[in-house]
Design an enzyme around this catalytic site. Structure first.
Site, mmCIF file in Angstrom:
data_model
loop_
_atom_site.group_PDB
_atom_site.id
_atom_site.type_symbol
_atom_site.label_atom_id
_atom_site.label_comp_id
_atom_site.label_asym_id
_atom_site.label_seq_id
_atom_site.Cartn_x
_atom_site.Cartn_y
_atom_site.Cartn_z
ATOM 1 N N CYS A 76 -10.074 -8.652 4.832
ATOM 2 C CA CYS A 76 -9.590 -9.853 4.139
ATOM 3 C C CYS A 76 -10.783 -10.773 3.962
ATOM 4 O O CYS A 76 -11.870 -10.524 4.477
ATOM 5 C CB CYS A 76 -8.554 -10.571 4.992
ATOM 6 S SG CYS A 76 -7.179 -9.536 5.477
ATOM 7 N N HIS A 131 -15.963 36.519 -10.697
ATOM 8 C CA HIS A 131 -14.708 36.775 -11.447
ATOM 9 C C HIS A 131 -14.635 35.907 -12.696
ATOM 10 O O HIS A 131 -13.561 35.487 -13.107
ATOM 11 C CB HIS A 131 -13.515 36.519 -10.509
ATOM 12 C CG HIS A 131 -13.563 37.352 -9.284
ATOM 13 N ND1 HIS A 131 -13.123 38.645 -9.224
ATOM 14 C CD2 HIS A 131 -14.091 37.072 -8.065
ATOM 15 C CE1 HIS A 131 -13.345 39.141 -8.017
ATOM 16 N NE2 HIS A 131 -13.924 38.210 -7.288
ATOM 17 N N GLU A 166 -14.118 17.966 -5.670
ATOM 18 C CA GLU A 166 -14.323 16.514 -5.618
ATOM 19 C C GLU A 166 -15.649 16.139 -6.279
ATOM 20 O O GLU A 166 -15.728 15.164 -7.024
ATOM 21 C CB GLU A 166 -14.267 16.020 -4.170
ATOM 22 C CG GLU A 166 -14.546 14.560 -3.960
ATOM 23 C CD GLU A 166 -13.581 13.634 -4.708
ATOM 24 O OE1 GLU A 166 -12.553 14.115 -5.233
ATOM 25 O OE2 GLU A 166 -13.889 12.434 -4.821
ATOM 26 N N ARG A 184 -12.434 -8.300 -1.297
ATOM 27 C CA ARG A 184 -12.101 -7.917 0.080
ATOM 28 C C ARG A 184 -10.591 -7.769 0.285
ATOM 29 O O ARG A 184 -10.138 -7.246 1.312
ATOM 30 C CB ARG A 184 -12.625 -8.956 1.069
ATOM 31 C CG ARG A 184 -14.120 -9.207 1.009
ATOM 32 C CD ARG A 184 -14.537 -10.316 1.972
ATOM 33 N NE ARG A 184 -14.264 -9.927 3.343
ATOM 34 C CZ ARG A 184 -15.078 -9.177 4.084
ATOM 35 N NH1 ARG A 184 -16.205 -8.718 3.568
ATOM 36 N NH2 ARG A 184 -14.765 -8.840 5.314
ATOM 37 N N TRP A 216 -5.851 -8.476 2.669
ATOM 38 C CA TRP A 216 -5.661 -7.039 2.478
ATOM 39 C C TRP A 216 -4.822 -6.611 3.675
ATOM 40 O O TRP A 216 -5.344 -6.495 4.779
ATOM 41 C CB TRP A 216 -6.995 -6.298 2.423
ATOM 42 C CG TRP A 216 -6.814 -4.839 2.106
ATOM 43 C CD1 TRP A 216 -6.789 -3.794 2.985
ATOM 44 C CD2 TRP A 216 -6.589 -4.257 0.821
ATOM 45 N NE1 TRP A 216 -6.580 -2.611 2.329
ATOM 46 C CE2 TRP A 216 -6.451 -2.857 0.997
ATOM 47 C CE3 TRP A 216 -6.503 -4.775 -0.462
ATOM 48 C CZ2 TRP A 216 -6.234 -1.990 -0.062
ATOM 49 C CZ3 TRP A 216 -6.282 -3.909 -1.515
ATOM 50 C CH2 TRP A 216 -6.142 -2.534 -1.319
ATOM 51 N N ASN A 226 -9.449 -12.411 9.581
ATOM 52 C CA ASN A 226 -9.776 -11.083 9.039
ATOM 53 C C ASN A 226 -10.014 -10.183 10.237
ATOM 54 O O ASN A 226 -10.750 -10.530 11.152
ATOM 55 C CB ASN A 226 -11.038 -11.148 8.177
ATOM 56 C CG ASN A 226 -11.544 -9.752 7.811
ATOM 57 O OD1 ASN A 226 -10.740 -8.865 7.546
ATOM 58 N ND2 ASN A 226 -12.849 -9.544 7.861
ATOM 59 N N GLY A 227 -9.362 -8.999 10.259
ATOM 60 C CA GLY A 227 -9.575 -8.053 11.360
ATOM 61 C C GLY A 227 -8.239 -7.519 11.868
ATOM 62 O O GLY A 227 -7.197 -7.693 11.231
ATOM 63 N N LYS A 275 -15.932 13.648 -9.453
ATOM 64 C CA LYS A 275 -16.751 12.424 -9.444
ATOM 65 C C LYS A 275 -17.683 12.393 -10.645
ATOM 66 O O LYS A 275 -17.844 11.404 -11.327
ATOM 67 C CB LYS A 275 -17.596 12.350 -8.163
ATOM 68 C CG LYS A 275 -16.879 11.902 -6.916
ATOM 69 C CD LYS A 275 -16.473 10.463 -6.868
ATOM 70 C CE LYS A 275 -15.068 10.123 -7.256
ATOM 71 N NZ LYS A 275 -13.914 10.795 -6.827
ATOM 72 N N GLU A 289 -15.749 12.065 -14.109
ATOM 73 C CA GLU A 289 -14.990 10.833 -14.386
ATOM 74 C C GLU A 289 -15.903 9.627 -14.631
ATOM 75 O O GLU A 289 -15.462 8.640 -15.209
ATOM 76 C CB GLU A 289 -13.966 10.548 -13.309
ATOM 77 C CG GLU A 289 -14.482 10.142 -11.956
ATOM 78 C CD GLU A 289 -13.324 9.810 -10.993
ATOM 79 O OE1 GLU A 289 -12.299 9.265 -11.422
ATOM 80 O OE2 GLU A 289 -13.463 10.101 -9.812
ATOM 81 N N LYS A 337 -7.305 2.603 -12.029
ATOM 82 C CA LYS A 337 -7.460 2.754 -10.578
ATOM 83 C C LYS A 337 -6.197 3.361 -9.961
ATOM 84 O O LYS A 337 -6.261 4.095 -9.007
ATOM 85 C CB LYS A 337 -7.755 1.390 -9.929
ATOM 86 C CG LYS A 337 -8.049 1.468 -8.438
ATOM 87 C CD LYS A 337 -9.257 2.345 -8.137
ATOM 88 C CE LYS A 337 -9.443 2.629 -6.675
ATOM 89 N NZ LYS A 337 -10.427 3.698 -6.420
HETATM 90 C C1 AGP Z 1 -10.438 9.580 -8.050
HETATM 91 O O1 AGP Z 1 -11.776 9.172 -8.186
HETATM 92 C C2 AGP Z 1 -9.601 9.124 -9.218
HETATM 93 N N1 AGP Z 1 -9.711 7.718 -9.382
HETATM 94 C C3 AGP Z 1 -8.175 9.663 -9.171
HETATM 95 O O2 AGP Z 1 -8.248 11.060 -9.189
HETATM 96 C C4 AGP Z 1 -7.319 9.260 -7.944
HETATM 97 O O3 AGP Z 1 -7.801 9.899 -6.790
HETATM 98 C C5 AGP Z 1 -5.880 9.712 -8.198
HETATM 99 O O4 AGP Z 1 -5.395 9.011 -9.329
HETATM 100 C C6 AGP Z 1 -4.946 9.453 -7.007
HETATM 101 O O5 AGP Z 1 -4.835 8.083 -6.785
HETATM 102 P P1 AGP Z 1 -4.102 7.586 -5.439
HETATM 103 O O6 AGP Z 1 -4.925 8.100 -4.295
HETATM 104 O O7 AGP Z 1 -4.092 6.102 -5.534
HETATM 105 O O8 AGP Z 1 -2.716 8.175 -5.430
#
Ligand code: AGP
Length: 618
Positions: free
Chosen positions: A2, A513, A490, A27, A74, A100-101, A494, A497, A613
């Site tokens: 926070c 394969h 992953e 935060r 938060w 905060n904590g 990264k 995206e 997000k």
């Molecule tokens: C990951 O970098 C992406 N932003 C996306 O794949 C994300 O992980 C996915 O939308 C799941 O989101 P969530 O963890 O909030 O459910």
């Protein structure tokens, strides 16, 4: 995590506090509040929701005092709500505190104070501070705080005001950041520099156990023994635009470098005398002992964390685990029942497909455990039990610290499940011991990349030149085996995206394969070849790629000399940890590679095109 701020001066405290909180929203932002001392009275305003909700309310009824404290939250305990928002008043409403904590022993303090007749209003841990200070108050706020902190265990950075002491703010910290700002005829306390940088560049970094006692004309710091402490006054050289990101160019890079602390906080919060505890988990351990199988369901990066957890949980608990993307799980009439534990993983706790999958699993009689970062989110609230990952708000769309927080929490959950299933104490103790070393190893790994001129940034620069020379044609392949295979997915996610370059993750054993047809001097191939049972196989894969002219970036365990010999063009070393724990470290260079490639291309790293997000629609 926070954000808190305190102001004592001659200007309008409300304006300074609200502006300061806006600089701390990175935060936390699920609720906000302010307390101002005005004409011998203490006025508290607090609202669930973003800071703007509070600011709108204050426009209707502004506060006039010149001393006050503020908070942007938060949530860690207690869902986001008006009543759980800070500041928290004491029973007599003559004291207000922002914190905060995490107060680890808040339950015992709360019970003790309730037995003394104190009435609690919120579900938070933080409220205990207000009543504790009140219980210790004998006319001097500093002494009351000094007495209170002796009884608190956990992490805290708080500021407190008293109605009868206009113009005075007292604050203290332990394992959570708190700075004091020194102005002309005004003084500040805050979680972080951005909150006060508009007013002063002179800051004091308070140390653990310090108590700061300030007014507009005076600022004293006392150490944990109660002696006056001489703390260095620093001058900030950042400008405000950098400061929210603590000097990093992007939130994503800041969040990558926060990962060791996130791991440390989670481990410290979850280990009590070396035993794993999930304070908020309402599913009983004896019920967990009865489960016959586990379904893990998630999207994107969270899905990759789930895939990694499959290896950990099956190896250390013997419980069969299968992993699905939420969008597949919810529509395939999944075979889950009351003997299944469905684990849903979600940073935001609002992902539509994962929420729907949760509902589908519950409809079929399965208990659902959420691994979630946002307290009080829909997925957290609709699950039978929740484990919060306490990663703090993740601002960058590309998930980094939330992923490592998920892995860390899933490691702890694995140990917890193993204990429930009767695993040998020696085995789970060994896992705890190894897990506790991870944050320091992650710090050590990141030490090699704190300067802008670092090896991975160089590889990204070379890739950029190569890409342009091939008329913008190239791509990446990520190969790995066993528990690091999900990291191949992953790493590819990264990169694509945030740099919009095509990238695929594959189990390395699958190369023959099909994917090997891709190999000429393009694509660039990232091979995760850390010390493991399948290490020799990875060497063969690298040789097959090199034999066809492919360019290899190899991620190896520290001290590895063999891979260099296979002519991997680039070799990135990570600390040599047991394979089961390596994913939490392997992912860091993958994150950095994606970041620096995207930086080379000049893209909007924190807000990549087409992405959100939290995907709250199907
Ligand atoms: C990951 O970098 C992406 N932003 C996306 O794949 C994300 O992980 C996915 O939308 C799941 O989101 P969530 O963890 O909030 O459910």
């Amino acid at each position: 995590m926070c954000g808190i701020i305190g102001y004592a001066g001659k200007k309008n405290a409300e304006k300074i506090i609200i502006k300061g909180l806006s600089r701390l929203e990175y935060r936390g932002y699920d609720s906000a509040g302010i307390a101002v001392l005005e004409k011998g009275d203490l006025h508290i305003r607090k609202k669930q929701g973003k800071l703007s909700v509070l600011a709108d309310e204050l426009k209707r009824a502004p506060l006039k005092g010149v001393t006050g404290i503020g908070h942007t939250r938060w949530a860690t305990h207690g869902i986001p709500s008006d009543i759980n928002a800070h500041p928290h008043p004491s029973g007599s409403e003559d004291i207000a505190v922002v914190h905060n904590g995490i107060i680890e022993n808040y339950r015992e303090i709360k019970k003790h104070l309730q037995n003394k007749g104190y009435l609690f209003r919120s579900d938070t841990d933080s409220e205990v501070i207000a009543h504790l200070v009140s219980d210790n108050y004998k006319g001097d706020l500093y002494l009351a705080v000094k007495g209170a902190v002796k009884k608190i265990r956990g992490s805290y950075a708080f500021a407190v005001v008293h109605r009868d002491e206009p113009g005075r703010i007292v604050g203290s910290r332990m394992d959570a950041p708190l700075i004091a700002g020194v102005g002309k005829g005004e003084n500040f306390v805050a979680s972080d520099i951005p909150a006060i940088l508009d007013h002063t560049k002179k800051v004091i970094y308070l140390e653990n156990g310090d108590i700061v006692d300030l007014s507009s004309q005076d600022l004293k710091v006392f150490d944990r023994t109660g002696r006056k402490a001489r703390r260095k006054k620093d001058t900030i050289t950042w400008d405000i635009s950098q400061a929210e990101k603590k000097g990093y160019k992007h939130f994503m890079l800041k969040e990558i470098f926060e990962q060791p602390d996130v791991m440390r906080d989670i481990i410290n919060t979850r280990l009590k005398k070396e035993k794993v505890v999930f304070q908020e988990l309402s599913i009983k351990k004896k019920d967990l002992a009865k489960i016959k199988n586990i379904a893990i369901v998630a999207c994107g990066t969270a899905y990759h964390a789930g895939l990694t957890a499959k290896y950990m949980i099956e190896k250390h608990t013997g419980i069969p685990v299968w992993v699905d993307t939420s969008s597949e799980f919810r529509y395939r009439d999944p075979l889950v029942d009351k003997k299944t534990l469905t684990v849903v993983i979600s940073q935001s706790g609002e992902t539509a497909d994962t929420l729907a999958a949760l509902r589908e699993a519950r409809k079929k009689g399965s208990s659902v455990l959420a691994v979630c970062n946002v307290v009080g989110s829909s997925i957290a609230r609709e699950s039978d039990g929740v484990v919060y990952t306490h990663a703090g708000p993740e601002i960058a769309v590309a998930s980094t610290k939330a992923y490592v927080a998920q892995l860390t929490s899933l490691y702890l959950l694995t140990i917890y499940l193993a204990e429930a299933k009767g695993a040998k104490k020696a085995d789970t103790d060994a896992l705890v011991k190894q897990l506790k070393k991870l944050p320091a190893e992650a710090d050590r790994l990141l030490d090699g990349y704190r300067s802008k001129k670092n090896p991975i940034a160089k590889y990204a620069e070379e890739f950029h030149k190569y890409y342009l020379a091939r008329h913008n044609k190239s791509c990446f392949l990520y190969l790995a085996r066993n528990i690091n295979f999900p990291n191949a997915l992953e790493g590819a996610l990264k990169l694509k995206e945030i740099s919009y370059i095509s990238a695929e993750g594959y189990p390395a054993g699958e190369m023959k394969h099909g994917p090997i047809a891709l190999i000429d001097e393009n694509p660039w191939v990232v091979c995760i070849a850390v010390r493991s049972a399948t290490y020799e196989k990875m060497i063969s894969n690298i040789q097959e790629i090199r034999a066809r002219g492919g360019i290899v970036i190899a991620i190896v365990s520290e001290g590895d000399r063999e891979i260099k010999g296979t002519k991997a063009k680039y070799v990135i070393e990570i600390p040599d940890v047991p394979e089961v724990f390596s994913p939490a470290l392997v992912v860091i260079p993958l994150q950095l590679l994606a970041y620096y490639v995207a930086a080379e291309f000049g893209y909007d790293i924190d807000q990549p095109r087409n992405l959100a997000k939290s995907v709250t629609v199907e």
